[in-house]
Design a protein around this motif. Structure first.
Motif, short mmCIF file in Angstrom:
data_model
loop_
_atom_site.label_atom_id
_atom_site.label_comp_id
_atom_site.label_asym_id
_atom_site.label_seq_id
_atom_site.Cartn_x
_atom_site.Cartn_y
_atom_site.Cartn_z
N PHE A 1 0.85 -1.19 0.00
CA PHE A 1 0.00 0.00 0.00
C PHE A 1 0.89 1.25 0.00
N SER A 2 0.42 2.27 -0.66
CA SER A 2 1.22 3.49 -0.83
C SER A 2 1.24 4.35 0.41
N ASP A 3 2.42 4.92 0.67
CA ASP A 3 2.56 5.90 1.75
C ASP A 3 2.26 7.29 1.18
N ALA A 4 2.50 8.33 1.97
CA ALA A 4 2.21 9.70 1.54
C ALA A 4 3.01 10.12 0.32
N ALA A 5 4.18 9.48 0.10
CA ALA A 5 5.03 9.80 -1.05
C ALA A 5 4.69 8.96 -2.27
N GLY A 6 3.67 8.09 -2.14
CA GLY A 6 3.27 7.26 -3.28
C GLY A 6 4.09 5.99 -3.45
N LYS A 7 4.93 5.67 -2.46
CA LYS A 7 5.75 4.45 -2.53
C LYS A 7 5.07 3.33 -1.77
N MET A 8 5.26 2.09 -2.23
CA MET A 8 4.68 0.93 -1.56
C MET A 8 5.48 0.65 -0.29
N ASN A 9 5.09 1.28 0.80
CA ASN A 9 5.78 1.13 2.08
C ASN A 9 4.86 0.71 3.21
N LEU A 10 3.57 0.58 2.96
CA LEU A 10 2.63 0.27 4.02
C LEU A 10 2.03 -1.13 3.84
N SER A 11 1.82 -1.80 4.96
CA SER A 11 1.25 -3.15 4.95
C SER A 11 -0.26 -3.10 5.21
N LEU A 12 -0.88 -4.24 5.12
CA LEU A 12 -2.30 -4.35 5.44
C LEU A 12 -2.56 -3.91 6.87
N ARG A 13 -1.67 -4.31 7.77
CA ARG A 13 -1.79 -3.89 9.17
C ARG A 13 -1.69 -2.37 9.30
N ASP A 14 -0.77 -1.76 8.55
CA ASP A 14 -0.57 -0.31 8.62
C ASP A 14 -1.82 0.46 8.19
N VAL A 15 -2.49 -0.02 7.15
CA VAL A 15 -3.65 0.72 6.62
C VAL A 15 -4.97 0.26 7.23
N GLY A 16 -4.95 -0.84 7.99
CA GLY A 16 -6.17 -1.34 8.62
C GLY A 16 -7.18 -1.86 7.61
N GLY A 17 -6.70 -2.38 6.49
CA GLY A 17 -7.59 -2.87 5.44
C GLY A 17 -8.13 -4.25 5.73
N GLY A 18 -9.05 -4.68 4.88
CA GLY A 18 -9.65 -6.00 5.02
C GLY A 18 -8.83 -7.07 4.33
N LEU A 19 -9.00 -8.30 4.80
CA LEU A 19 -8.35 -9.47 4.21
C LEU A 19 -9.43 -10.45 3.80
N LEU A 20 -9.53 -10.72 2.50
CA LEU A 20 -10.52 -11.67 1.97
C LEU A 20 -9.78 -12.88 1.44
N LEU A 21 -9.93 -14.02 2.12
CA LEU A 21 -9.25 -15.26 1.75
C LEU A 21 -10.19 -16.15 0.95
N VAL A 22 -9.69 -16.65 -0.19
CA VAL A 22 -10.49 -17.51 -1.07
C VAL A 22 -9.65 -18.72 -1.45
N SER A 23 -10.14 -19.91 -1.16
CA SER A 23 -9.41 -21.12 -1.54
C SER A 23 -9.48 -21.30 -3.05
N GLN A 24 -8.36 -21.70 -3.65
CA GLN A 24 -8.33 -21.91 -5.09
C GLN A 24 -7.28 -22.96 -5.44
N PHE A 25 -7.73 -24.21 -5.56
CA PHE A 25 -6.79 -25.30 -5.82
C PHE A 25 -6.15 -25.18 -7.20
N THR A 26 -6.76 -24.47 -8.14
CA THR A 26 -6.19 -24.35 -9.48
C THR A 26 -4.89 -23.53 -9.46
N LEU A 27 -4.67 -22.79 -8.40
CA LEU A 27 -3.46 -21.97 -8.28
C LEU A 27 -2.20 -22.83 -8.23
N VAL A 28 -2.33 -24.06 -7.75
CA VAL A 28 -1.16 -24.94 -7.64
C VAL A 28 -1.12 -26.00 -8.75
N ALA A 29 -1.89 -25.78 -9.79
CA ALA A 29 -1.92 -26.73 -10.91
C ALA A 29 -0.56 -26.79 -11.61
N ASP A 30 -0.25 -27.95 -12.14
CA ASP A 30 0.96 -28.13 -12.95
C ASP A 30 0.57 -27.81 -14.39
#
Length: 145
Positions: free
Chosen positions: A55-84
């Motif tokens: 996540f972007s800080d005040a200078a527009g650089k990716m320096n902030l984490s999910l914890r820093d910004v207090g954003g949501g976390l949406l977890l979705v299982s997807q077995f196709t992600l590990v397909a060969d």
């Protein structure tokens, strides 16, 4: 474990036309479980998800984490992600964990995320899901634990 992490301004998951999980600003994470994965893999992945600076800080650089910004976390299982996908024109799912292990580790990841972060939502393991998102950036990363 593999995770396709997408920075979103909003995202939701529907099953049979019903919203089962939704967030505003945060991370939509598609999670794939491999046979060698265990709780330590899930713990390591969760720490990356909560602390990865996308996540972007005040200078527009990716320096902030999910914890820093207090954003949501949406977890979705997807077995196709590990397909060969190395050979032929059809993916092989032999590299995915059996459904029982996948469900067990996904549920563990979800429960640990709910303990560690205030805004956590999820899809439904094994269901036919419709995932809606507004990718912010777009910003997308493939993480492995």
């Amino acid at each position: 474990m593999k995770a396709l992490l997408q920075r979103v301004s909003q995202a939701r998951v529907e099953v049979a036309g019903q919203v089962v999980g939704a967030i505003e600003q945060g991370l939509l994470v598609l999670v794939g479980v491999e046979p060698q994965d265990n709780r330590a893999s899930a713990d390591k992945l969760l720490q990356k998800l909560l602390n990865y600076r996308v996540f972007s800080d005040a200078a527009g650089k990716m320096n902030l984490s999910l914890r820093d910004v207090g954003g949501g976390l949406l977890l979705v299982s997807q077995f196709t992600l590990v397909a060969d996908t190395n050979s032929g024109l059809r993916p092989s799912f032999s590299s995915a964990a059996p459904p029982e292990l996948g469900a067990q580790l996904f549920d563990y990841l979800l429960s640990q995320a709910q303990l560690a972060h205030p805004v956590v939502a999820c899809g439904e393991f094994g269901a036919d899901m419709q995932v809606h998102l507004v990718n912010d950036g777009p910003v997308t990363f493939l993480l492995q634990s």
